[in-house]
Design an enzyme around this catalytic site. Sequence first.
Site, PDB file in Angstrom:
ATOM      1  N   ARG A 117       1.053  -1.071  -0.205  1.00  0.00           N
ATOM      2  CA  ARG A 117      -0.003   0.154  -0.201  1.00  0.00           C
ATOM      3  C   ARG A 117       1.370   1.245   0.117  1.00  0.00           C
ATOM      4  NH1 ARG A 117      -3.429  -2.815   3.453  1.00  0.00           N
ATOM      5  NH2 ARG A 117      -5.147  -3.974   2.680  1.00  0.00           N
ATOM      6  N   LYS A 139       2.781  11.556 -10.558  1.00  0.00           N
ATOM      7  CA  LYS A 139       2.039  11.017 -11.630  1.00  0.00           C
ATOM      8  C   LYS A 139       2.710   9.778 -12.215  1.00  0.00           C
ATOM      9  CE  LYS A 139      -1.025  13.772 -13.796  1.00  0.00           C
ATOM     10  NZ  LYS A 139      -1.469  14.329 -15.494  1.00  0.00           N
ATOM     11  N   GLU A 181       8.360  19.559 -24.050  1.00  0.00           N
ATOM     12  CA  GLU A 181       8.182  19.913 -23.305  1.00  0.00           C
ATOM     13  C   GLU A 181       8.989  21.163 -22.520  1.00  0.00           C
ATOM     14  OE1 GLU A 181       5.909  18.662 -21.208  1.00  0.00           O
ATOM     15  OE2 GLU A 181       5.513  16.021 -22.167  1.00  0.00           O
ATOM     16  N   LYS A 223       6.079  23.788 -13.214  1.00  0.00           N
ATOM     17  CA  LYS A 223       5.439  22.312 -12.563  1.00  0.00           C
ATOM     18  C   LYS A 223       5.162  22.615 -10.807  1.00  0.00           C
ATOM     19  CE  LYS A 223       4.740  17.769 -12.754  1.00  0.00           C
ATOM     20  NZ  LYS A 223       4.907  16.305 -14.142  1.00  0.00           N
ATOM     21  N   GLU A 233      -4.753  17.443  -9.517  1.00  0.00           N
ATOM     22  CA  GLU A 233      -5.107  17.857 -10.646  1.00  0.00           C
ATOM     23  C   GLU A 233      -6.878  17.885 -10.457  1.00  0.00           C
ATOM     24  OE1 GLU A 233      -3.232  16.377 -14.464  1.00  0.00           O
ATOM     25  OE2 GLU A 233      -5.323  15.892 -15.684  1.00  0.00           O
ATOM     26  N   ARG A 237      -3.763  22.272 -12.665  1.00  0.00           N
ATOM     27  CA  ARG A 237      -2.093  20.941 -12.852  1.00  0.00           C
ATOM     28  C   ARG A 237      -3.328  20.794 -14.399  1.00  0.00           C
ATOM     29  NH1 ARG A 237       0.673  16.271 -10.480  1.00  0.00           N
ATOM     30  NH2 ARG A 237       1.455  15.470 -12.102  1.00  0.00           N
ATOM     31  N   ASN A 241      -1.125  20.083 -19.398  1.00  0.00           N
ATOM     32  CA  ASN A 241      -1.535  19.083 -20.387  1.00  0.00           C
ATOM     33  C   ASN A 241      -2.192  20.276 -21.021  1.00  0.00           C
ATOM     34  OD1 ASN A 241      -1.720  16.335 -18.872  1.00  0.00           O
ATOM     35  ND2 ASN A 241      -3.537  17.209 -18.053  1.00  0.00           N
ATOM     36  N   HIS A 244      -1.533  18.538 -25.124  1.00  0.00           N
ATOM     37  CA  HIS A 244      -1.397  16.348 -24.801  1.00  0.00           C
ATOM     38  C   HIS A 244      -2.095  16.448 -25.357  1.00  0.00           C
ATOM     39  CE1 HIS A 244       2.157  17.778 -22.408  1.00  0.00           C
ATOM     40  NE2 HIS A 244       2.001  16.306 -22.075  1.00  0.00           N
ATOM     41  N   HIS A 248      -1.286  13.086 -27.574  1.00  0.00           N
ATOM     42  CA  HIS A 248      -2.124  11.569 -26.990  1.00  0.00           C
ATOM     43  C   HIS A 248      -2.997  10.976 -28.490  1.00  0.00           C
ATOM     44  CE1 HIS A 248      -1.547  12.462 -22.772  1.00  0.00           C
ATOM     45  NE2 HIS A 248      -0.315  11.992 -23.490  1.00  0.00           N
ATOM     46  N   HIS A 261       7.164  10.811 -27.309  1.00  0.00           N
ATOM     47  CA  HIS A 261       5.972  11.917 -26.243  1.00  0.00           C
ATOM     48  C   HIS A 261       6.407  13.083 -26.458  1.00  0.00           C
ATOM     49  CE1 HIS A 261       3.402  13.257 -23.968  1.00  0.00           C
ATOM     50  NE2 HIS A 261       4.363  13.526 -23.457  1.00  0.00           N
TER      51      HIS A 261
HETATM   52  N1  GLY Z   1       2.657  15.267 -16.765  1.00  0.00           N
HETATM   53  C1  GLY Z   1       1.739  16.453 -16.469  1.00  0.00           C
HETATM   54  C2  GLY Z   1       1.604  16.251 -14.950  1.00  0.00           C
HETATM   55  O1  GLY Z   1       1.892  15.744 -14.612  1.00  0.00           O
HETATM   56  O2  GLY Z   1       0.363  17.040 -14.801  1.00  0.00           O
END
Ligand code: GLY
Length: 362
Positions: A117, A139, A181, A223, A233, A237, A241, A244, A248, A261
């Site tokens: 956990r 993430k 990025e 960030k 998010e 947040r 994106n 993106h 994607h 990417h």
């Molecule tokens: N790569 C986008 C984020 O970490 O929210």
Amino acid sequence: MNNTQRTVRVLTQRPYEVVIGPGVLERAQAFIERRSGAFIVLTDENVEPLYLEGLGLSDKERVLTVPPGEGTKSFEHLERVLDFMAAGGLDRASFLVALGGGVIGDLGSLAASLYMRGVEVVQCPTTLLSQVDSSVGGKTAVNLQAGKNLAGSFHQPCAVFADTRTLASLESEEFRSGLGEVVKSALIGDKELLARLEGETIALLDRDPELLGEIVERCVGVKRAIVERDEREAGDRKKLNLGHTFAHAIERVAGYGTVPHGIAVGTGLVLALEASQQSGTLRDGTLPERVRRLLDTLGIPVSLPVLRRRYDVALPGEDLLDAMRLDKKGTAGMPRFILVAEIGEVAVDCELEPGLLAQRFE
Ligand code: GLY
């Protein structure tokens, strides 16, 4: 060579430091040695021969080396990592060290979030993309048949060591992918960074270590500010994106691993800026051309036709639209977009008229 090392402190619920600069893998080694508790290192076949030694590990039995590439972000490999942790006798006080690019960081931190956990993860990102983005913010993910990163969790690292020396060995395609990025980070929240990138493209493409250290620090700074406001998010947040939804869809339709990417993100930024202009959101009308010029100099395709030719992929507009409907940022089958008003002012959860969207895919 200048040896500047920089530290960014991320004040999430459990704060941690991102240490950036040439040689910081030695600091990672000291950090690991100071900690009590068993650990494993997860790395890949490309990174292991280059940088495992930098962590000063003598006990190879603690190291799990997996194949490189997006295909490794799978349940099969996740199970392998978890089994390896159990076989190594890891307990709740143990931790995992993720040494590699975004695939290793995402897979390793998901395993750490699940094992008993949740145990801690130390991120040692070795690509530009993972240093400026994926190693920070917590993430974690593996891919599903239905799409990229569809199974994951939020699990902040306990420390990040971004050794900018590792950037010298990146293949140019991988380096360019990180630059996509970087440009995204500048658009979201750092006007000066965009100007620096425009003014220093030669030093940037020469991978000047001092400049790269500054760039990684600035991107992590953008960030950090967003993740501190919105760790999971719920709103802000989503700005991270930018580009993106397009990216994607491109990656999915081309076949994962065909278009890197960050390259797809770069092209996605142009499409997002053009959509921002067409929909009347964009206030700074100079931005699309500035960004197109910069990305072009950095070797990132600035339109779908250029991207199609470069990667020899068809990318039919209809398929891209279908892929967008599956995007996890969408709701009820409607894709959502991040649009730009000016640098640092970005709107999330925007819808685009279908006709306008179809035009972007010609
Ligand atoms: N790569 C986008 C984020 O970490 O929210």
